[in-house]
Design a protein around this motif. Structure first.
Motif, PDB file in Angstrom:
ATOM      1  N   PHE A   1       0.819  -1.209   0.000  1.00 41.38           N
ATOM      2  CA  PHE A   1       0.000   0.000   0.000  1.00 41.38           C
ATOM      3  C   PHE A   1       0.851   1.257   0.000  1.00 41.38           C
ATOM      4  CE2 PHE A   1      -3.208  -2.970   1.865  1.00 41.38           C
ATOM      5  CZ  PHE A   1      -4.047  -2.938   0.766  1.00 41.38           C
ATOM      6  N   GLU A   2       1.982   1.241   0.702  1.00 39.78           N
ATOM      7  CA  GLU A   2       2.875   2.398   0.686  1.00 39.78           C
ATOM      8  C   GLU A   2       3.453   2.608  -0.712  1.00 39.78           C
ATOM      9  OE1 GLU A   2       4.714   2.587   5.190  1.00 39.78           O
ATOM     10  OE2 GLU A   2       5.389   0.979   3.861  1.00 39.78           O
ATOM     11  N   ARG A   3       3.803   1.520  -1.385  1.00 39.85           N
ATOM     12  CA  ARG A   3       4.346   1.642  -2.740  1.00 39.85           C
ATOM     13  C   ARG A   3       3.275   2.116  -3.719  1.00 39.85           C
ATOM     14  NH1 ARG A   3       6.674  -3.898  -3.746  1.00 39.85           N
ATOM     15  NH2 ARG A   3       5.761  -4.460  -1.766  1.00 39.85           N
ATOM     16  N   LEU A   4       2.046   1.630  -3.576  1.00 37.14           N
ATOM     17  CA  LEU A   4       0.960   2.078  -4.451  1.00 37.14           C
ATOM     18  C   LEU A   4       0.633   3.559  -4.234  1.00 37.14           C
ATOM     19  CD1 LEU A   4      -1.494  -0.958  -4.290  1.00 37.14           C
ATOM     20  CD2 LEU A   4      -0.265  -0.130  -6.309  1.00 37.14           C
ATOM     21  N   ALA A   5       0.777   4.024  -2.987  1.00 37.24           N
ATOM     22  CA  ALA A   5       0.455   5.420  -2.664  1.00 37.24           C
ATOM     23  C   ALA A   5       1.405   6.407  -3.328  1.00 37.24           C
ATOM     24  CB  ALA A   5       0.460   5.618  -1.152  1.00 37.24           C
ATOM     25  N   ILE A   6       2.566   5.936  -3.775  1.00 32.60           N
ATOM     26  CA  ILE A   6       3.517   6.820  -4.455  1.00 32.60           C
ATOM     27  C   ILE A   6       2.946   7.295  -5.787  1.00 32.60           C
ATOM     28  CG2 ILE A   6       5.789   6.911  -5.581  1.00 32.60           C
ATOM     29  CD1 ILE A   6       6.732   4.919  -3.368  1.00 32.60           C
ATOM     30  N   SER A   7       2.289   6.398  -6.514  1.00 33.29           N
ATOM     31  CA  SER A   7       1.782   6.758  -7.844  1.00 33.29           C
ATOM     32  C   SER A   7       0.262   6.908  -7.902  1.00 33.29           C
ATOM     33  CB  SER A   7       2.225   5.708  -8.867  1.00 33.29           C
ATOM     34  OG  SER A   7       1.749   4.438  -8.483  1.00 33.29           O
ATOM     35  N   HIS A   8      -0.456   6.529  -6.861  1.00 33.15           N
ATOM     36  CA  HIS A   8      -1.915   6.633  -6.830  1.00 33.15           C
ATOM     37  C   HIS A   8      -2.343   7.263  -5.502  1.00 33.15           C
ATOM     38  CE1 HIS A   8      -1.100   3.404  -9.686  1.00 33.15           C
ATOM     39  NE2 HIS A   8      -2.259   3.687 -10.246  1.00 33.15           N
ATOM     40  N   GLU A   9      -3.100   8.309  -5.597  1.00 33.63           N
ATOM     41  CA  GLU A   9      -3.596   8.979  -4.387  1.00 33.63           C
ATOM     42  C   GLU A   9      -4.546   8.040  -3.640  1.00 33.63           C
ATOM     43  OE1 GLU A   9      -4.023  11.774  -1.495  1.00 33.63           O
ATOM     44  OE2 GLU A   9      -2.673  11.912  -3.216  1.00 33.63           O
ATOM     45  N   PRO A  10      -4.240   7.695  -2.396  1.00 29.70           N
ATOM     46  CA  PRO A  10      -5.120   6.777  -1.658  1.00 29.70           C
ATOM     47  C   PRO A  10      -6.456   7.436  -1.312  1.00 29.70           C
ATOM     48  CG  PRO A  10      -3.011   7.086  -0.507  1.00 29.70           C
ATOM     49  CD  PRO A  10      -3.046   8.032  -1.651  1.00 29.70           C
ATOM     50  N   THR A  11      -7.496   6.645  -1.351  1.00 30.14           N
ATOM     51  CA  THR A  11      -8.797   7.071  -0.858  1.00 30.14           C
ATOM     52  C   THR A  11      -8.974   6.414   0.496  1.00 30.14           C
ATOM     53  OG1 THR A  11      -9.694   7.188  -3.078  1.00 30.14           O
ATOM     54  CG2 THR A  11     -11.279   7.052  -1.264  1.00 30.14           C
ATOM     55  N   ARG A  12      -9.154   7.219   1.508  1.00 33.12           N
ATOM     56  CA  ARG A  12      -9.224   6.696   2.857  1.00 33.12           C
ATOM     57  C   ARG A  12     -10.646   6.791   3.388  1.00 33.12           C
ATOM     58  NH1 ARG A  12      -9.030   8.732   7.943  1.00 33.12           N
ATOM     59  NH2 ARG A  12      -8.629  10.855   7.271  1.00 33.12           N
ATOM     60  N   LEU A  13     -11.064   5.722   4.038  1.00 35.49           N
ATOM     61  CA  LEU A  13     -12.341   5.782   4.729  1.00 35.49           C
ATOM     62  C   LEU A  13     -12.193   6.737   5.907  1.00 35.49           C
ATOM     63  CD1 LEU A  13     -13.255   1.993   4.758  1.00 35.49           C
ATOM     64  CD2 LEU A  13     -14.048   3.756   3.185  1.00 35.49           C
ATOM     65  N   VAL A  14     -13.203   7.527   6.166  1.00 30.50           N
ATOM     66  CA  VAL A  14     -13.085   8.523   7.224  1.00 30.50           C
ATOM     67  C   VAL A  14     -13.874   8.159   8.473  1.00 30.50           C
ATOM     68  CG1 VAL A  14     -12.571  10.440   5.678  1.00 30.50           C
ATOM     69  CG2 VAL A  14     -14.939   9.916   6.234  1.00 30.50           C
ATOM     70  N   LYS A  15     -14.622   7.073   8.411  1.00 28.83           N
ATOM     71  CA  LYS A  15     -15.433   6.678   9.556  1.00 28.83           C
ATOM     72  C   LYS A  15     -15.181   5.211   9.871  1.00 28.83           C
ATOM     73  CE  LYS A  15     -19.413   8.682  10.041  1.00 28.83           C
ATOM     74  NZ  LYS A  15     -20.820   9.078  10.044  1.00 28.83           N
ATOM     75  N   GLN A  16     -14.935   4.920  11.153  1.00 28.51           N
ATOM     76  CA  GLN A  16     -14.705   3.547  11.582  1.00 28.51           C
ATOM     77  C   GLN A  16     -15.930   3.048  12.352  1.00 28.51           C
ATOM     78  OE1 GLN A  16     -14.110   1.948  14.774  1.00 28.51           O
ATOM     79  NE2 GLN A  16     -14.756   3.791  15.826  1.00 28.51           N
ATOM     80  N   TYR A  17     -16.187   1.746  12.250  1.00 23.77           N
ATOM     81  CA  TYR A  17     -17.348   1.142  12.896  1.00 23.77           C
ATOM     82  C   TYR A  17     -16.971  -0.048  13.774  1.00 23.77           C
ATOM     83  CZ  TYR A  17     -20.026   3.851   9.530  1.00 23.77           C
ATOM     84  OH  TYR A  17     -20.568   4.871   8.795  1.00 23.77           O
ATOM     85  N   ARG A  18     -15.698  -0.183  14.148  1.00 24.18           N
ATOM     86  CA  ARG A  18     -15.246  -1.398  14.808  1.00 24.18           C
ATOM     87  C   ARG A  18     -14.952  -1.260  16.292  1.00 24.18           C
ATOM     88  NH1 ARG A  18     -12.248  -5.429  11.025  1.00 24.18           N
ATOM     89  NH2 ARG A  18     -11.777  -6.238  13.059  1.00 24.18           N
TER      90      ARG A  18
END
Length: 174
Positions: A19-36
Motif C-alpha cells: 500500500f505504501e508503494r501504491l500510494a507513491i503513484s496513486h492517491e489513496p482514498t481513505r475511509l473517514v469513519k470507523q465502525y469497529r
C-alpha cells in the motif's frame, strides 16, 4: 498505507508495504469513519495516525467495566527472553487475573475475550497460565495473527515498557 506493516527483517526490497508503494503513484482514498471500536479507543488512532480526521460511526456504548473503555496496568517487572522472543511472567499472571475476573463478574463470556501480544513467548505463557479449559474459548495470539479478528474485550500484553532499549525493539515502538 497507515495500516500495521508486516515485520520483515530479511530484505531491503520489502521495506515498504504494498500500500505504501501504491500510494507513491496513486492517491489513496481513505475511509473517514470507523465502525469497529469504542469512540474513545478510535480517538487514539485518529490522533496518532490520522491527524484527528478519523470519525467514529459507533454510538457511545457503555464499557464493560467502569466508565472508561481503556485501563492501563503497570507491570514493568518480570521480563525475560527465550529464543529471540520476550515474555513477562508478572504481566502474564496479571492478564490471566483480569480474564478470570471478567468471566466471574459475568460481564463478558470467555469466547468474547481476546489477548494480543507482540511476542509468541508471551502468548504461550498466557495460554499456559490460563489452562486448557479457558484457552479453548479465548484467543491469545500475536499482533499479526490477531489482525482483523474481533472480540468484545481485548487485553493487550506489551511485555516491555517504554524504558526498554528502543534500538533493539524497534518493531514494538512502530
Amino acid at each position: 498505507p497507515k495500516q500495521l506493516p508486516p515485520v520483515v527483517q530479511t530484505s531491503a526490497a520489502l521495506t515498504y508495504t504494498l500500500f505504501e508503494r501504491l500510494a507513491i503513484s496513486h492517491e489513496p482514498t481513505r475511509l473517514v469513519k470507523q465502525y469497529r471500536c469504542h469512540p474513545k479507543i478510535a480517538s487514539v488512532a485518529s490522533k496518532l495516525f490520522y491527524n484527528n480526521t478519523l470519525q467514529s460511526g459507533v454510538d457511545n456504548v457503555s464499557p464493560i467495566f467502569g466508565s472508561d473503555p481503556m485501563v492501563f496496568v503497570d507491570v514493568s517487572r518480570g521480563r525475560s527472553g527465550a529464543n529471540g522472543s520476550l515474555s513477562n511472567e508478572m504481566e502474564a499472571r496479571e492478564i490471566c487475573a483480569w480474564i478470570k475476573f471478567a468471566i466471574r463478574s459475568e460481564k463478558v463470556k470467555a469466547e468474547e475475550l481476546g489477548v494480543i501480544t507482540p511476542y509468541i513467548s508471551q502468548a504461550r505463557l498466557i495460554r499456559r497460565f490460563l489452562g486448557e479449559d479457558l484457552c479453548a474459548s479465548i484467543v491469545v495470539s500475536t499482533v499479526d495473527s490477531f489482525q482483523g479478528a474481533e472480540r468484545e474485550m481485548i487485553l493487550i500484553s506489551t511485555v516491555i515498557s517504554s524504558e526498554a532499549s528502543k534500538a533493539s525493539l524497534k518493531f514494538v515502538s512502530d
